[in-house]
Design an enzyme around this catalytic site. Structure first.
Site, short mmCIF file in Angstrom:
data_model
loop_
_atom_site.label_atom_id
_atom_site.label_comp_id
_atom_site.label_asym_id
_atom_site.label_seq_id
_atom_site.Cartn_x
_atom_site.Cartn_y
_atom_site.Cartn_z
CG ASP A 95 -2.20 0.67 1.07
OD1 ASP A 95 -3.20 0.21 1.63
OD2 ASP A 95 -2.22 1.69 0.32
CD GLU A 249 -8.68 4.61 -1.40
OE1 GLU A 249 -7.71 5.31 -1.11
OE2 GLU A 249 -9.53 4.28 -0.55
CG HIS A 323 -8.57 -0.70 5.03
ND1 HIS A 323 -8.51 -0.87 3.66
CD2 HIS A 323 -8.10 0.53 5.26
CE1 HIS A 323 -8.01 0.21 3.10
NE2 HIS A 323 -7.77 1.09 4.05
CG ASP A 324 -10.90 2.80 4.21
OD1 ASP A 324 -10.37 3.11 3.13
OD2 ASP A 324 -10.32 2.87 5.31
O1 TEU Z 1 -9.08 5.97 1.99
C1 TEU Z 1 -9.57 7.04 1.22
C2 TEU Z 1 -10.85 7.50 1.78
O2 TEU Z 1 -11.45 8.46 1.39
C3 TEU Z 1 -11.32 6.72 2.93
O3 TEU Z 1 -11.18 7.55 3.99
C4 TEU Z 1 -12.72 6.24 2.67
O4 TEU Z 1 -13.16 6.65 1.44
C5 TEU Z 1 -13.62 6.86 3.70
O5 TEU Z 1 -13.17 6.41 4.94
C6 TEU Z 1 -15.04 6.41 3.46
O6 TEU Z 1 -15.83 7.27 4.24
C7 TEU Z 1 -7.69 5.79 1.99
C8 TEU Z 1 -7.41 4.64 2.94
O7 TEU Z 1 -8.04 3.47 2.46
C9 TEU Z 1 -7.94 5.04 4.30
O8 TEU Z 1 -7.81 3.96 5.22
C10 TEU Z 1 -7.16 6.24 4.78
O9 TEU Z 1 -7.72 6.68 6.01
C11 TEU Z 1 -7.23 7.38 3.77
O10 TEU Z 1 -7.03 6.97 2.42
C12 TEU Z 1 -6.15 8.40 4.06
O11 TEU Z 1 -4.90 7.80 3.76
#
Ligand code: TEU
Length: 559
Positions: A95, A249, A323-324
Protein backbone atom coordinates in the site's frame (compact mmCIF):
# COMPACT_ATOMS: atom_id res chain seq x y z
CA UNK A 1 -0.84 -15.16 -15.70
CA UNK A 2 -2.15 -11.64 -16.30
CA UNK A 3 -3.91 -9.59 -13.63
CA UNK A 4 -7.16 -10.36 -15.49
CA UNK A 5 -6.96 -13.93 -14.18
CA UNK A 6 -5.87 -13.12 -10.64
CA UNK A 7 -7.71 -12.85 -7.34
CA UNK A 8 -6.29 -10.68 -4.55
CA UNK A 9 -6.70 -11.29 -0.80
CA UNK A 10 -6.56 -8.14 1.33
CA UNK A 11 -4.93 -8.48 4.72
CA UNK A 12 -5.14 -5.76 7.38
CA UNK A 13 -1.90 -6.81 9.12
CA UNK A 14 -2.81 -5.14 12.42
CA UNK A 15 -5.79 -7.50 12.75
CA UNK A 16 -4.72 -10.67 10.96
CA UNK A 17 -2.52 -12.67 13.37
CA UNK A 18 -0.45 -11.57 16.39
CA UNK A 19 2.58 -13.78 17.13
CA UNK A 20 4.08 -11.68 19.95
CA UNK A 21 1.08 -11.50 22.31
CA UNK A 22 0.92 -7.70 22.24
CA UNK A 23 -2.60 -7.80 20.83
CA UNK A 24 -1.53 -6.28 17.50
CA UNK A 25 -1.04 -8.29 14.30
CA UNK A 26 2.40 -8.59 12.74
CA UNK A 27 4.23 -9.81 9.64
CA UNK A 28 5.19 -13.11 11.24
CA UNK A 29 1.48 -13.69 11.69
CA UNK A 30 1.14 -13.63 7.91
CA UNK A 31 3.99 -16.14 7.63
CA UNK A 32 2.15 -18.22 10.23
CA UNK A 33 -0.96 -18.31 8.03
CA UNK A 34 0.71 -18.72 4.62
CA UNK A 35 -0.78 -22.18 4.06
CA UNK A 36 -4.29 -20.89 4.79
CA UNK A 37 -3.78 -17.96 2.43
CA UNK A 38 -2.57 -20.29 -0.31
CA UNK A 39 -5.50 -22.68 0.35
CA UNK A 40 -7.89 -19.95 -0.82
CA UNK A 41 -6.39 -20.13 -4.31
CA UNK A 42 -5.57 -16.40 -4.39
CA UNK A 43 -2.63 -15.06 -6.40
CA UNK A 44 -1.60 -12.02 -4.39
CA UNK A 45 -2.08 -10.49 -0.97
CA UNK A 46 -2.60 -6.73 -0.58
CA UNK A 47 -1.17 -5.64 2.77
CA UNK A 48 -2.35 -2.40 4.36
CA UNK A 49 0.54 -0.18 5.52
CA UNK A 50 2.95 -1.59 8.08
CA UNK A 51 5.51 1.22 7.84
CA UNK A 52 6.63 3.35 10.82
CA UNK A 53 3.69 5.57 11.73
CA UNK A 54 2.32 7.47 14.74
CA UNK A 55 -0.87 5.49 14.05
CA UNK A 56 -3.29 8.43 13.99
CA UNK A 57 -4.89 6.88 10.91
CA UNK A 58 -3.90 3.27 11.50
CA UNK A 59 -0.76 3.46 9.42
CA UNK A 60 -1.99 5.74 6.63
CA UNK A 61 0.08 8.47 8.28
CA UNK A 62 3.43 7.17 7.11
CA UNK A 63 6.59 8.44 8.82
CA UNK A 64 9.07 6.32 6.81
CA UNK A 65 8.15 4.64 3.52
CA UNK A 66 11.16 2.32 3.43
CA UNK A 67 11.09 0.69 6.84
CA UNK A 68 8.93 -1.63 8.95
CA UNK A 69 7.06 -0.43 12.04
CA UNK A 70 8.83 -2.31 14.86
CA UNK A 71 5.43 -3.33 16.22
CA UNK A 72 4.89 -5.17 12.91
CA UNK A 73 8.30 -6.87 12.74
CA UNK A 74 11.62 -6.49 10.96
CA UNK A 75 12.83 -6.20 7.38
CA UNK A 76 14.06 -9.80 7.74
CA UNK A 77 10.49 -10.83 8.66
CA UNK A 78 9.27 -9.00 5.56
CA UNK A 79 11.78 -10.73 3.29
CA UNK A 80 10.87 -14.11 4.80
CA UNK A 81 7.17 -13.39 4.31
CA UNK A 82 7.71 -12.53 0.63
CA UNK A 83 9.68 -15.76 0.14
CA UNK A 84 7.22 -17.96 2.04
CA UNK A 85 4.28 -16.59 0.06
CA UNK A 86 6.18 -16.86 -3.24
CA UNK A 87 6.87 -20.53 -2.53
CA UNK A 88 3.09 -20.94 -2.45
CA UNK A 89 2.50 -18.97 -5.65
CA UNK A 90 1.27 -15.88 -3.83
CA UNK A 91 2.66 -12.43 -4.64
CA UNK A 92 2.71 -9.34 -2.42
CA UNK A 93 0.97 -6.01 -3.08
CA UNK A 94 2.00 -3.10 -0.87
CA UNK A 95 0.00 0.00 0.00
CA UNK A 96 1.72 3.16 -1.24
CA UNK A 97 0.33 6.17 0.64
CA UNK A 98 1.92 8.87 -1.50
CA UNK A 99 -0.73 11.61 -1.52
CA UNK A 100 0.36 12.62 1.98
CA UNK A 101 2.92 11.87 4.68
CA UNK A 102 2.69 11.86 8.44
CA UNK A 103 3.57 15.24 9.93
CA UNK A 104 6.22 13.24 11.80
CA UNK A 105 7.90 12.26 8.54
CA UNK A 106 11.45 13.63 8.26
CA UNK A 107 10.45 15.64 5.19
CA UNK A 108 7.73 17.52 7.08
CA UNK A 109 9.93 18.03 10.11
CA UNK A 110 12.67 19.51 7.90
CA UNK A 111 10.09 21.76 6.25
CA UNK A 112 8.92 22.93 9.68
CA UNK A 113 12.54 23.63 10.61
CA UNK A 114 12.70 26.03 7.64
CA UNK A 115 14.41 23.98 4.95
CA UNK A 116 13.10 25.51 1.69
CA UNK A 117 13.74 22.31 -0.26
CA UNK A 118 11.36 20.34 1.93
CA UNK A 119 8.87 23.20 2.27
CA UNK A 120 8.26 22.70 -1.44
CA UNK A 121 7.42 19.04 -0.74
CA UNK A 122 4.13 20.17 0.78
CA UNK A 123 1.19 22.40 -0.11
CA UNK A 124 1.68 25.56 1.94
CA UNK A 125 -0.35 28.70 1.45
CA UNK A 126 -0.72 31.93 3.44
CA UNK A 127 -3.82 32.31 5.55
CA UNK A 128 -6.31 34.90 4.35
CA UNK A 129 -6.02 38.43 5.63
CA UNK A 130 -8.55 37.66 8.36
CA UNK A 131 -6.47 34.66 9.41
CA UNK A 132 -8.92 32.10 7.99
CA UNK A 133 -7.68 29.09 5.99
CA UNK A 134 -6.47 29.64 2.40
CA UNK A 135 -9.53 27.91 0.86
CA UNK A 136 -12.90 26.68 2.05
CA UNK A 137 -11.97 23.02 1.50
CA UNK A 138 -12.94 20.54 4.18
CA UNK A 139 -11.05 17.50 5.43
CA UNK A 140 -12.58 14.09 4.71
CA UNK A 141 -12.25 13.50 8.43
CA UNK A 142 -14.13 16.68 9.35
CA UNK A 143 -13.16 20.30 9.86
CA UNK A 144 -11.01 22.49 7.62
CA UNK A 145 -8.53 20.86 5.21
CA UNK A 146 -5.91 23.37 6.39
CA UNK A 147 -3.89 23.67 9.58
CA UNK A 148 -1.32 26.26 10.72
CA UNK A 149 2.20 25.44 9.55
CA UNK A 150 4.04 26.20 12.76
CA UNK A 151 4.10 29.94 13.43
CA UNK A 152 5.01 30.83 9.88
CA UNK A 153 1.62 32.40 9.11
CA UNK A 154 1.29 29.70 6.47
CA UNK A 155 -1.18 26.80 6.46
CA UNK A 156 -0.54 23.29 5.16
CA UNK A 157 -3.11 21.22 3.29
CA UNK A 158 -4.38 17.97 4.82
CA UNK A 159 -7.28 16.39 2.98
CA UNK A 160 -7.39 13.81 5.73
CA UNK A 161 -6.26 14.06 9.34
CA UNK A 162 -4.30 17.09 10.52
CA UNK A 163 -1.37 14.69 10.98
CA UNK A 164 -1.45 13.74 7.28
CA UNK A 165 0.12 16.53 5.21
CA UNK A 166 -0.58 16.47 1.46
CA UNK A 167 2.49 16.23 -0.78
CA UNK A 168 3.12 18.67 -3.61
CA UNK A 169 3.29 16.44 -6.67
CA UNK A 170 3.90 19.46 -8.89
CA UNK A 171 7.44 19.26 -7.44
CA UNK A 172 9.62 16.89 -9.54
CA UNK A 173 11.59 16.04 -6.37
CA UNK A 174 8.40 14.64 -4.79
CA UNK A 175 7.71 12.58 -7.88
CA UNK A 176 11.27 11.26 -7.80
CA UNK A 177 10.82 10.32 -4.13
CA UNK A 178 7.68 8.36 -5.05
CA UNK A 179 9.57 6.37 -7.67
CA UNK A 180 12.41 5.79 -5.21
CA UNK A 181 9.97 4.36 -2.66
CA UNK A 182 8.31 2.03 -5.16
CA UNK A 183 11.72 0.87 -6.44
CA UNK A 184 12.91 0.17 -2.90
CA UNK A 185 10.13 -2.39 -2.52
CA UNK A 186 10.47 -3.70 -6.08
CA UNK A 187 14.07 -4.53 -5.18
CA UNK A 188 12.67 -6.72 -2.37
CA UNK A 189 10.53 -8.70 -4.79
CA UNK A 190 7.29 -6.76 -4.60
CA UNK A 191 5.32 -6.74 -7.86
CA UNK A 192 2.00 -5.40 -6.59
CA UNK A 193 1.21 -1.82 -5.56
CA UNK A 194 -2.01 -0.20 -4.33
CA UNK A 195 -1.88 3.59 -4.54
CA UNK A 196 -3.85 5.32 -1.82
CA UNK A 197 -6.23 8.09 -3.02
CA UNK A 198 -3.91 8.55 -5.96
CA UNK A 199 -6.42 10.63 -7.96
CA UNK A 200 -5.96 13.44 -5.44
CA UNK A 201 -2.31 14.15 -6.36
CA UNK A 202 -3.19 16.48 -9.24
CA UNK A 203 -3.84 19.69 -7.28
CA UNK A 204 -3.24 22.84 -9.35
CA UNK A 205 -0.80 25.58 -8.40
CA UNK A 206 -3.55 28.11 -7.81
CA UNK A 207 -5.98 26.66 -5.26
CA UNK A 208 -9.45 28.12 -5.39
CA UNK A 209 -12.47 28.11 -3.09
CA UNK A 210 -15.27 25.76 -4.02
CA UNK A 211 -18.17 27.96 -5.16
CA UNK A 212 -20.82 28.29 -2.46
CA UNK A 213 -23.08 25.25 -2.28
CA UNK A 214 -20.78 23.07 -4.39
CA UNK A 215 -18.71 20.03 -3.43
CA UNK A 216 -15.14 21.08 -2.74
CA UNK A 217 -13.89 17.65 -3.82
CA UNK A 218 -14.27 18.86 -7.42
CA UNK A 219 -11.48 21.39 -6.77
CA UNK A 220 -8.78 18.75 -6.31
CA UNK A 221 -10.06 15.34 -7.50
CA UNK A 222 -9.06 13.73 -10.83
CA UNK A 223 -6.87 16.68 -11.83
CA UNK A 224 -5.55 16.21 -15.40
CA UNK A 225 -2.00 16.10 -14.11
CA UNK A 226 -2.72 12.77 -12.37
CA UNK A 227 -2.36 10.94 -15.68
CA UNK A 228 1.01 12.55 -16.38
CA UNK A 229 2.27 11.73 -12.89
CA UNK A 230 1.11 8.11 -13.10
CA UNK A 231 2.74 7.61 -16.50
CA UNK A 232 5.97 9.14 -15.18
CA UNK A 233 5.87 6.92 -12.05
CA UNK A 234 5.11 3.79 -14.07
CA UNK A 235 7.98 4.42 -16.46
CA UNK A 236 10.37 5.03 -13.56
CA UNK A 237 9.29 2.01 -11.50
CA UNK A 238 6.62 -0.71 -11.71
CA UNK A 239 6.09 -0.26 -15.45
CA UNK A 240 9.44 -2.02 -15.92
CA UNK A 241 7.99 -5.29 -14.59
CA UNK A 242 5.64 -6.99 -17.08
CA UNK A 243 4.08 -9.01 -14.25
CA UNK A 244 3.34 -6.01 -12.04
CA UNK A 245 -0.20 -5.49 -10.75
CA UNK A 246 -1.10 -1.95 -9.80
CA UNK A 247 -4.38 -0.58 -8.52
CA UNK A 248 -5.33 3.00 -7.80
CA UNK A 249 -7.77 3.87 -5.05
CA UNK A 250 -9.86 6.56 -6.71
CA UNK A 251 -11.76 8.83 -4.32
CA UNK A 252 -15.01 10.33 -5.66
CA UNK A 253 -14.12 9.62 -9.26
CA UNK A 254 -15.83 8.95 -12.61
CA UNK A 255 -15.93 6.13 -15.15
CA UNK A 256 -14.31 8.43 -17.71
CA UNK A 257 -11.37 9.25 -15.44
CA UNK A 258 -10.95 5.59 -14.49
CA UNK A 259 -10.92 4.47 -18.11
CA UNK A 260 -7.98 6.85 -18.47
CA UNK A 261 -6.19 5.49 -15.39
CA UNK A 262 -6.58 1.81 -16.35
CA UNK A 263 -6.71 1.51 -20.16
CA UNK A 264 -3.43 -0.31 -20.92
CA UNK A 265 -2.80 2.01 -23.89
CA UNK A 266 -2.18 4.81 -21.36
CA UNK A 267 0.58 2.92 -19.45
CA UNK A 268 -0.71 4.14 -16.08
CA UNK A 269 -2.26 1.48 -13.78
CA UNK A 270 -3.63 -2.06 -14.18
CA UNK A 271 -6.95 -1.29 -12.53
CA UNK A 272 -8.89 0.98 -10.17
CA UNK A 273 -10.98 0.89 -7.02
CA UNK A 274 -14.09 3.08 -7.24
CA UNK A 275 -16.63 3.40 -4.45
CA UNK A 276 -19.92 4.60 -5.87
CA UNK A 277 -21.54 1.17 -5.32
CA UNK A 278 -20.67 1.45 -1.63
CA UNK A 279 -22.53 4.73 -1.17
CA UNK A 280 -26.06 3.47 -1.90
CA UNK A 281 -26.83 3.56 1.83
CA UNK A 282 -25.69 7.19 2.16
CA UNK A 283 -28.73 9.45 2.64
CA UNK A 284 -28.28 12.50 0.36
CA UNK A 285 -24.76 11.23 -0.40
CA UNK A 286 -23.68 11.74 3.21
CA UNK A 287 -21.81 8.85 4.83
CA UNK A 288 -22.75 9.49 8.47
CA UNK A 289 -26.45 8.82 8.01
CA UNK A 290 -28.64 5.76 8.11
CA UNK A 291 -30.96 4.46 5.42
CA UNK A 292 -31.81 1.10 3.86
CA UNK A 293 -29.59 0.64 0.84
CA UNK A 294 -31.01 1.42 -2.59
CA UNK A 295 -30.85 -1.83 -4.60
CA UNK A 296 -31.93 -0.20 -7.84
CA UNK A 297 -29.09 2.29 -7.49
CA UNK A 298 -26.66 -0.51 -6.64
CA UNK A 299 -27.63 -2.46 -9.75
CA UNK A 300 -27.42 0.69 -11.88
CA UNK A 301 -23.94 1.56 -10.60
CA UNK A 302 -22.58 -1.97 -11.00
CA UNK A 303 -23.86 -2.00 -14.58
CA UNK A 304 -22.59 1.53 -15.29
CA UNK A 305 -19.06 0.66 -14.16
CA UNK A 306 -18.97 -2.79 -15.77
CA UNK A 307 -20.27 -1.53 -19.11
CA UNK A 308 -18.47 1.82 -19.03
CA UNK A 309 -15.05 0.39 -18.21
CA UNK A 310 -15.53 -2.34 -20.83
CA UNK A 311 -16.46 0.23 -23.48
CA UNK A 312 -13.38 2.34 -22.66
CA UNK A 313 -10.93 -0.53 -22.24
CA UNK A 314 -10.52 0.11 -18.50
CA UNK A 315 -10.39 -2.51 -15.74
CA UNK A 316 -12.22 -2.60 -12.39
CA UNK A 317 -11.09 -4.00 -9.08
CA UNK A 318 -14.17 -5.86 -7.84
CA UNK A 319 -14.95 -5.73 -4.14
CA UNK A 320 -17.60 -5.37 -1.47
CA UNK A 321 -15.32 -5.10 1.53
CA UNK A 322 -12.12 -3.44 2.63
CA UNK A 323 -10.63 -1.89 5.77
CA UNK A 324 -12.65 1.32 5.31
CA UNK A 325 -16.07 -0.23 4.83
CA UNK A 326 -18.59 -1.84 7.17
CA UNK A 327 -19.02 -5.54 6.34
CA UNK A 328 -21.15 -5.96 3.18
CA UNK A 329 -23.03 -8.83 4.81
CA UNK A 330 -24.58 -6.35 7.24
CA UNK A 331 -25.17 -3.62 4.65
CA UNK A 332 -26.62 -5.54 1.72
CA UNK A 333 -28.05 -8.77 3.09
CA UNK A 334 -29.31 -10.64 6.15
CA UNK A 335 -26.63 -12.36 8.23
CA UNK A 336 -29.13 -12.95 10.99
CA UNK A 337 -31.45 -15.24 9.03
CA UNK A 338 -29.53 -16.11 5.85
CA UNK A 339 -25.83 -15.68 6.66
CA UNK A 340 -24.47 -18.44 4.38
CA UNK A 341 -26.85 -17.66 1.53
CA UNK A 342 -26.18 -13.92 1.81
CA UNK A 343 -22.40 -14.29 1.92
CA UNK A 344 -22.24 -16.66 -1.02
CA UNK A 345 -24.73 -14.63 -3.07
CA UNK A 346 -22.71 -11.44 -2.59
CA UNK A 347 -19.52 -13.29 -3.49
CA UNK A 348 -21.07 -14.69 -6.67
CA UNK A 349 -22.30 -11.25 -7.72
CA UNK A 350 -18.77 -9.85 -7.58
CA UNK A 351 -16.53 -12.76 -8.57
CA UNK A 352 -18.15 -13.50 -11.93
CA UNK A 353 -18.11 -9.89 -13.11
CA UNK A 354 -15.55 -8.44 -15.57
CA UNK A 355 -12.65 -7.26 -13.42
CA UNK A 356 -10.24 -8.47 -10.72
CA UNK A 357 -11.90 -9.67 -7.49
CA UNK A 358 -10.54 -8.69 -4.06
CA UNK A 359 -11.44 -10.75 -1.00
CA UNK A 360 -11.11 -8.84 2.26
CA UNK A 361 -9.91 -10.98 5.15
CA UNK A 362 -12.86 -12.57 6.95
CA UNK A 363 -15.43 -12.18 4.20
CA UNK A 364 -14.56 -15.72 3.07
CA UNK A 365 -15.90 -17.01 6.40
CA UNK A 366 -18.89 -14.66 6.55
CA UNK A 367 -17.57 -12.29 9.19
CA UNK A 368 -19.96 -9.52 10.20
CA UNK A 369 -19.75 -6.15 11.98
CA UNK A 370 -18.96 -6.43 15.71
CA UNK A 371 -21.78 -5.91 18.18
CA UNK A 372 -20.38 -2.84 19.96
CA UNK A 373 -22.65 -0.98 22.35
CA UNK A 374 -20.75 2.21 23.28
CA UNK A 375 -18.78 4.83 21.37
CA UNK A 376 -15.76 3.93 23.49
CA UNK A 377 -15.56 0.63 21.57
CA UNK A 378 -14.76 2.57 18.37
CA UNK A 379 -11.18 3.79 17.97
CA UNK A 380 -11.01 5.04 14.37
CA UNK A 381 -10.33 8.76 13.99
CA UNK A 382 -12.99 9.14 11.30
CA UNK A 383 -15.69 7.48 13.41
CA UNK A 384 -14.85 9.38 16.60
CA UNK A 385 -14.83 12.70 14.72
CA UNK A 386 -18.14 11.83 13.08
CA UNK A 387 -19.74 10.92 16.39
CA UNK A 388 -18.63 14.22 17.90
CA UNK A 389 -19.94 16.15 14.87
CA UNK A 390 -23.27 14.31 14.99
CA UNK A 391 -23.67 15.05 18.67
CA UNK A 392 -22.63 18.67 18.18
CA UNK A 393 -25.21 18.86 15.41
CA UNK A 394 -27.96 17.84 17.83
CA UNK A 395 -28.17 14.09 17.25
CA UNK A 396 -29.07 12.15 20.37
CA UNK A 397 -26.54 9.73 21.85
CA UNK A 398 -28.49 6.65 20.67
CA UNK A 399 -28.93 7.98 17.11
CA UNK A 400 -25.30 9.07 16.81
CA UNK A 401 -24.14 5.65 18.05
CA UNK A 402 -26.54 3.84 15.70
CA UNK A 403 -25.01 5.72 12.75
CA UNK A 404 -21.47 4.92 13.91
CA UNK A 405 -22.41 1.26 14.37
CA UNK A 406 -23.61 1.19 10.77
CA UNK A 407 -20.77 3.09 9.09
CA UNK A 408 -17.57 2.98 11.18
CA UNK A 409 -14.42 1.64 9.58
CA UNK A 410 -13.77 -0.26 12.82
CA UNK A 411 -16.44 -2.70 11.62
CA UNK A 412 -13.95 -4.14 9.15
CA UNK A 413 -10.92 -3.94 11.43
CA UNK A 414 -11.82 -6.41 14.18
CA UNK A 415 -9.38 -9.33 14.39
CA UNK A 416 -9.55 -12.20 11.93
CA UNK A 417 -11.50 -14.92 13.67
CA UNK A 418 -9.45 -18.11 13.45
CA UNK A 419 -11.18 -20.01 16.25
CA UNK A 420 -13.71 -19.67 19.07
CA UNK A 421 -11.18 -18.75 21.81
CA UNK A 422 -11.34 -15.40 23.64
CA UNK A 423 -8.58 -14.01 21.40
CA UNK A 424 -10.23 -15.63 18.32
CA UNK A 425 -6.95 -17.37 17.57
CA UNK A 426 -5.72 -13.92 16.56
CA UNK A 427 -3.79 -13.27 19.76
CA UNK A 428 -2.90 -14.85 23.06
CA UNK A 429 -2.92 -11.33 24.47
CA UNK A 430 -5.63 -8.67 24.62
CA UNK A 431 -6.68 -7.77 21.07
CA UNK A 432 -6.34 -4.08 20.16
CA UNK A 433 -9.94 -4.25 18.90
CA UNK A 434 -12.44 -6.62 20.50
CA UNK A 435 -14.03 -9.46 18.47
CA UNK A 436 -17.62 -10.19 19.50
CA UNK A 437 -18.83 -13.28 17.64
CA UNK A 438 -15.86 -15.55 17.11
CA UNK A 439 -17.65 -18.33 18.98
CA UNK A 440 -19.97 -18.83 16.01
CA UNK A 441 -17.99 -17.33 13.13
CA UNK A 442 -14.41 -18.56 12.70
CA UNK A 443 -12.10 -20.31 10.25
CA UNK A 444 -11.93 -23.57 12.22
CA UNK A 445 -15.71 -23.93 12.15
CA UNK A 446 -15.92 -23.06 8.47
CA UNK A 447 -13.24 -25.64 7.67
CA UNK A 448 -15.12 -28.22 9.75
CA UNK A 449 -18.71 -27.64 8.74
CA UNK A 450 -19.08 -24.38 6.85
CA UNK A 451 -20.34 -23.68 3.34
CA UNK A 452 -19.04 -20.13 2.85
CA UNK A 453 -15.32 -20.89 2.83
CA UNK A 454 -15.64 -23.88 0.44
CA UNK A 455 -17.83 -21.75 -1.81
CA UNK A 456 -15.23 -18.96 -1.98
CA UNK A 457 -12.55 -21.50 -2.87
CA UNK A 458 -14.73 -22.81 -5.72
CA UNK A 459 -15.51 -19.31 -6.97
CA UNK A 460 -11.83 -18.34 -6.97
CA UNK A 461 -10.89 -21.55 -8.80
CA UNK A 462 -13.56 -20.94 -11.47
CA UNK A 463 -11.79 -17.77 -12.60
CA UNK A 464 -8.80 -19.90 -13.59
CA UNK A 465 -10.86 -22.63 -15.20
CA UNK A 466 -13.17 -20.55 -17.39
CA UNK A 467 -11.76 -17.78 -19.60
CA UNK A 468 -15.28 -16.41 -20.05
CA UNK A 469 -15.04 -15.15 -16.44
CA UNK A 470 -11.65 -13.45 -16.71
CA UNK A 471 -11.82 -12.36 -20.36
CA UNK A 472 -15.45 -12.45 -21.43
CA UNK A 473 -17.64 -9.54 -22.36
CA UNK A 474 -20.27 -8.13 -19.98
CA UNK A 475 -23.89 -7.29 -20.64
CA UNK A 476 -26.69 -6.64 -18.13
CA UNK A 477 -29.60 -9.08 -17.82
CA UNK A 478 -33.04 -8.09 -16.50
CA UNK A 479 -31.78 -4.64 -15.49
CA UNK A 480 -35.25 -3.56 -14.41
CA UNK A 481 -35.79 -6.53 -12.10
CA UNK A 482 -36.50 -5.16 -8.60
CA UNK A 483 -34.69 -7.92 -6.71
CA UNK A 484 -32.24 -9.74 -8.98
CA UNK A 485 -28.85 -8.57 -10.21
CA UNK A 486 -28.32 -10.35 -13.52
CA UNK A 487 -25.63 -10.23 -16.14
CA UNK A 488 -24.30 -12.25 -19.05
CA UNK A 489 -20.66 -12.92 -19.79
CA UNK A 490 -19.62 -14.16 -23.24
CA UNK A 491 -16.41 -15.34 -24.89
CA UNK A 492 -15.97 -17.21 -28.19
CA UNK A 493 -19.46 -18.63 -28.05
CA UNK A 494 -19.33 -19.63 -24.38
CA UNK A 495 -22.00 -17.80 -22.37
CA UNK A 496 -22.48 -17.42 -18.64
CA UNK A 497 -25.73 -16.16 -17.09
CA UNK A 498 -25.33 -14.92 -13.50
CA UNK A 499 -28.44 -14.37 -11.38
CA UNK A 500 -28.30 -13.06 -7.80
CA UNK A 501 -31.41 -12.54 -5.65
CA UNK A 502 -30.59 -9.65 -3.29
CA UNK A 503 -33.70 -10.16 -1.21
CA UNK A 504 -34.75 -12.52 1.57
CA UNK A 505 -37.80 -13.71 -0.34
CA UNK A 506 -38.33 -15.92 -3.37
CA UNK A 507 -38.63 -14.30 -6.75
CA UNK A 508 -38.55 -15.36 -10.37
CA UNK A 509 -36.50 -14.01 -13.23
CA UNK A 510 -36.45 -14.58 -16.95
CA UNK A 511 -33.89 -16.96 -18.44
CA UNK A 512 -33.03 -16.24 -22.09
CA UNK A 513 -33.99 -19.07 -24.41
CA UNK A 514 -30.34 -19.51 -25.36
CA UNK A 515 -29.72 -20.77 -21.81
CA UNK A 516 -32.45 -23.42 -21.95
CA UNK A 517 -30.99 -26.61 -20.44
CA UNK A 518 -27.69 -24.90 -19.63
CA UNK A 519 -25.62 -26.52 -16.90
CA UNK A 520 -25.20 -24.95 -13.46
CA UNK A 521 -21.61 -23.82 -13.07
CA UNK A 522 -22.05 -22.73 -9.46
CA UNK A 523 -24.98 -22.07 -7.15
CA UNK A 524 -25.39 -21.42 -3.43
CA UNK A 525 -28.39 -23.74 -2.97
CA UNK A 526 -26.86 -27.22 -3.30
CA UNK A 527 -30.02 -28.82 -4.67
CA UNK A 528 -29.58 -26.76 -7.83
CA UNK A 529 -26.73 -28.92 -8.89
CA UNK A 530 -27.53 -32.19 -10.62
CA UNK A 531 -26.90 -35.08 -8.17
CA UNK A 532 -24.48 -36.73 -10.57
CA UNK A 533 -22.23 -33.74 -11.07
CA UNK A 534 -21.68 -31.63 -7.94
CA UNK A 535 -19.60 -29.13 -9.92
CA UNK A 536 -22.00 -28.94 -12.82
CA UNK A 537 -25.38 -30.39 -13.63
CA UNK A 538 -28.80 -29.71 -15.09
CA UNK A 539 -30.56 -26.85 -13.28
CA UNK A 540 -33.45 -28.70 -11.72
CA UNK A 541 -35.87 -25.82 -11.72
CA UNK A 542 -35.77 -24.58 -15.29
CA UNK A 543 -39.25 -23.73 -16.49
CA UNK A 544 -38.95 -22.55 -20.04
CA UNK A 545 -38.43 -18.85 -19.89
CA UNK A 546 -38.09 -18.18 -16.16
CA UNK A 547 -36.49 -19.55 -13.04
CA UNK A 548 -37.44 -19.20 -9.40
CA UNK A 549 -34.73 -17.95 -7.06
CA UNK A 550 -35.01 -18.55 -3.33
CA UNK A 551 -33.98 -16.02 -0.65
CA UNK A 552 -30.47 -14.72 -1.44
CA UNK A 553 -30.03 -17.42 -4.07
CA UNK A 554 -27.21 -17.07 -6.58
CA UNK A 555 -26.88 -19.12 -9.71
CA UNK A 556 -24.55 -19.18 -12.69
CA UNK A 557 -25.63 -21.07 -15.82
CA UNK A 558 -22.99 -22.01 -18.39
CA UNK A 559 -24.00 -22.54 -22.02
O1 TEU B 1 -9.08 5.97 1.99
C1 TEU B 1 -9.57 7.04 1.22
C2 TEU B 1 -10.85 7.50 1.78
O2 TEU B 1 -11.45 8.46 1.39
C3 TEU B 1 -11.32 6.72 2.93
O3 TEU B 1 -11.18 7.55 3.99
C4 TEU B 1 -12.72 6.24 2.67
O4 TEU B 1 -13.16 6.65 1.44
C5 TEU B 1 -13.62 6.86 3.70
O5 TEU B 1 -13.17 6.41 4.94
C6 TEU B 1 -15.04 6.41 3.46
O6 TEU B 1 -15.83 7.27 4.24
C7 TEU B 1 -7.69 5.79 1.99
C8 TEU B 1 -7.41 4.64 2.94
O7 TEU B 1 -8.04 3.47 2.46
C9 TEU B 1 -7.94 5.04 4.30
O8 TEU B 1 -7.81 3.96 5.22
C10 TEU B 1 -7.16 6.24 4.78
O9 TEU B 1 -7.72 6.68 6.01
C11 TEU B 1 -7.23 7.38 3.77
O10 TEU B 1 -7.03 6.97 2.42
C12 TEU B 1 -6.15 8.40 4.06
O11 TEU B 1 -4.90 7.80 3.76
Amino acid sequence: MSFHDKVVYQIYPKSFRDTTGDGVGDLRGIIDKADYIASLGVDMVWLNPFFPSPGNDNGYDVADYCAIDPAMGTMEDFDEMVAVLAERGVGVMLDMVLNHTSTEHEWFQRALAGDPVYRDYYILRPARADGSPPTNWVSKFGGSAWAPFGDTGLHYLHLFDTTQADLNWRNPAVRAEAARVVNFWRARGVRGFRFDVINLIGKEEVLRDAPAGTDDRAMYTDGPAVHDYLRELAAASFGQDPESVTVGEMSSTTVEACVGYSNPANAELSMVFSFHHLKVDYADGAKWTRMPYDLAALKRIIDQWAAGMQAGGGWNALFWNNHDQPRALNRFADPGHYRAESATMLATAIHLLRGTPYVYMGEEIGMTDPDYLTIEDYVDVEARNAYDELRAGGAGQAEALAIVRAKARDNARTPMQWDASPGAGFTEGTPWLRPTNQKTINVAREEREGVILPYYRRLIALRKQHAVISRGSYAPHAPEHPEVLGYIRELDGTRLLVLCNFRGRATSVEVPGSFEGAGVLIGNYPDRLGAQAPAQGQASAHHGQSIELRPYEALALLA
